[in-house]
Design a protein around this motif. Structure first.
Motif, short mmCIF file in Angstrom:
data_model
loop_
_atom_site.label_atom_id
_atom_site.label_comp_id
_atom_site.label_asym_id
_atom_site.label_seq_id
_atom_site.Cartn_x
_atom_site.Cartn_y
_atom_site.Cartn_z
N ARG A 219 31.90 15.35 -50.37
CA ARG A 219 31.36 14.38 -51.26
C ARG A 219 32.20 12.97 -51.27
O ARG A 219 31.51 12.02 -51.17
CB ARG A 219 31.25 14.98 -52.65
N ASP A 220 33.16 13.18 -50.90
CA ASP A 220 33.89 11.92 -50.89
C ASP A 220 33.78 11.34 -49.47
O ASP A 220 33.86 10.04 -49.32
CB ASP A 220 35.71 12.21 -51.23
N ALA A 222 31.18 11.43 -47.96
CA ALA A 222 29.96 10.61 -48.14
C ALA A 222 29.86 9.44 -48.87
O ALA A 222 29.30 8.47 -48.66
CB ALA A 222 29.01 11.58 -48.80
N ARG A 223 30.91 9.32 -50.13
CA ARG A 223 31.03 8.29 -50.69
C ARG A 223 31.84 7.02 -49.88
O ARG A 223 31.49 5.78 -50.27
CB ARG A 223 31.74 8.55 -52.15
N THR A 224 32.50 7.46 -49.16
CA THR A 224 33.31 6.70 -48.23
C THR A 224 32.51 5.99 -47.45
O THR A 224 32.44 4.63 -47.10
CB THR A 224 34.66 7.23 -47.64
N ALA A 226 29.10 5.68 -47.60
CA ALA A 226 28.29 4.81 -48.31
C ALA A 226 28.85 3.49 -48.81
O ALA A 226 28.27 2.50 -48.67
CB ALA A 226 27.80 5.67 -49.52
N ALA A 227 29.90 3.54 -49.33
CA ALA A 227 30.59 2.44 -49.66
C ALA A 227 30.96 1.38 -48.34
O ALA A 227 30.62 0.13 -48.64
CB ALA A 227 31.95 2.80 -50.22
N ARG A 230 27.37 -0.47 -47.88
CA ARG A 230 27.20 -1.46 -48.62
C ARG A 230 28.03 -2.47 -48.51
O ARG A 230 27.63 -3.69 -49.03
CB ARG A 230 27.47 -0.78 -50.19
N ARG A 265 41.89 10.34 -57.98
CA ARG A 265 40.63 10.06 -59.19
C ARG A 265 41.39 9.00 -59.91
O ARG A 265 40.77 8.12 -60.29
CB ARG A 265 40.41 11.17 -59.65
#
Length: 269
Positions: A219-220, A222-224, A226-227, A230, A265
């Motif tokens: 999940r991290d 994927a967030r990286t 996505a960031a 963007r 976190r």
């Protein structure tokens, strides 16, 4: 480590107070011959190609000392502070990396990252000489060599810049600490031969993605990604540049423990 910055090296190498190992990342500007001629006391390890930050690992292994201080070709440690940093490391046996204060340019401005490190949300445990970190500045670090090499040093996947993150995660996972110590100083006079801001953003984005793939939960990762998508064109370019190295990153994938993720976190808040 250095690449194609002969004049910077000839100016900064004489400022170092301890024996120096220069690892040359395939320079084409005559760096190796110039340094050997002007400064025969410097150990020069010429590489056939640019291996990025892994050059520091090669140099540290060659040094074979209890501690190794890193410097870039445009930085040096303040007089007396190599010995002071080594004394701090000897007095704190769980400390793997000491991050010094950095003064920038002839006007000696405090590097803007230093106040951030000094205010680390991870606090200052009693067994450490300063705020605990989960990262560091490569050119302002002294490392405990056995800890550094035990976790692989700087790796051949991330290369440069942003190489400190994966190493920091692995040190923390192995039970080692990193601390900011502002009583020790490094001078940094940025070279005029530097990548522009967009190129550096792209390179850092590439490193973040590859480090996430190697050490963070899916999940991290994927967030990286996505960031990066963007953030802007340079970050998307960095994401594309990471793609050829994904197989190597996946082969080295080992998710860090929950305690390290909890610290990440906290730092991300």
């Amino acid at each position: 480590m250095s690449r194609d910055r002969r004049e910077d090296l000839l100016a900064t190498l004489p400022r170092h107070e301890a024996p120096v190992v220069l690892v040359d990342n395939g320079s084409t500007d005559g760096t190796v011959d110039a340094v050997r001629a002007a400064l025969p006391e410097v150990t020069v390890l010429p590489l056939a190609e640019n291996v990025g930050a892994r050059a520091r690992t090669i140099g540290a292994g060659h040094a074979g000392t209890e501690f190794v201080a890193f410097a870039d070709d445009d930085s040096w440690w303040a007089p007396g502070d190599l010995a002071r940093a080594a004394a701090v490391l000897r007095a704190h046996p769980r400390l793997a990396v000491l991050n010094a204060r950095v003064l920038v340019g002839p006007e000696e401005r405090l590097d803007p990252l230093c106040p951030v490190l000094a205010a680390s949300p991870l606090g200052t445990p009693p067994h450490l000489p300063g705020p605990r970190l989960l990262g560091f500045i490569g050119c302002a670090a002294m490392v405990r060599l056995d800890a550094f090499l035990a976790v692989g040093g700087f790796d051949p996947v991330v290369r440069f810049p942003g190489e400190e993150e994966r190493l920091s995660l692995d040190l923390a996972a192995a039970g080692w600490d990193i601390a900011y110590v502002d009583s020790v100083t490094v001078h940094h006079h940025p070279s005029t031969r530097r990548h522009d801001a967009a190129a550096r953003r792209a390179a850092i984005s590439r490193s973040k993605v590859l480090t996430a793939v190697m050490r963070l939960p899916a999940r991290d990762v994927a967030r990286t990604v996505a960031a990066a998508v963007r953030a802007g064109a340079p970050e998307r370019r960095g994401l594309r540049r990471a793609l050829p190295d994904l197989p190597a990153a996946l082969r080295r994938r080992r998710v860090v423990p929950g305690s390290v993720l909890a610290d990440l976190r906290l730092l991300a808040r």
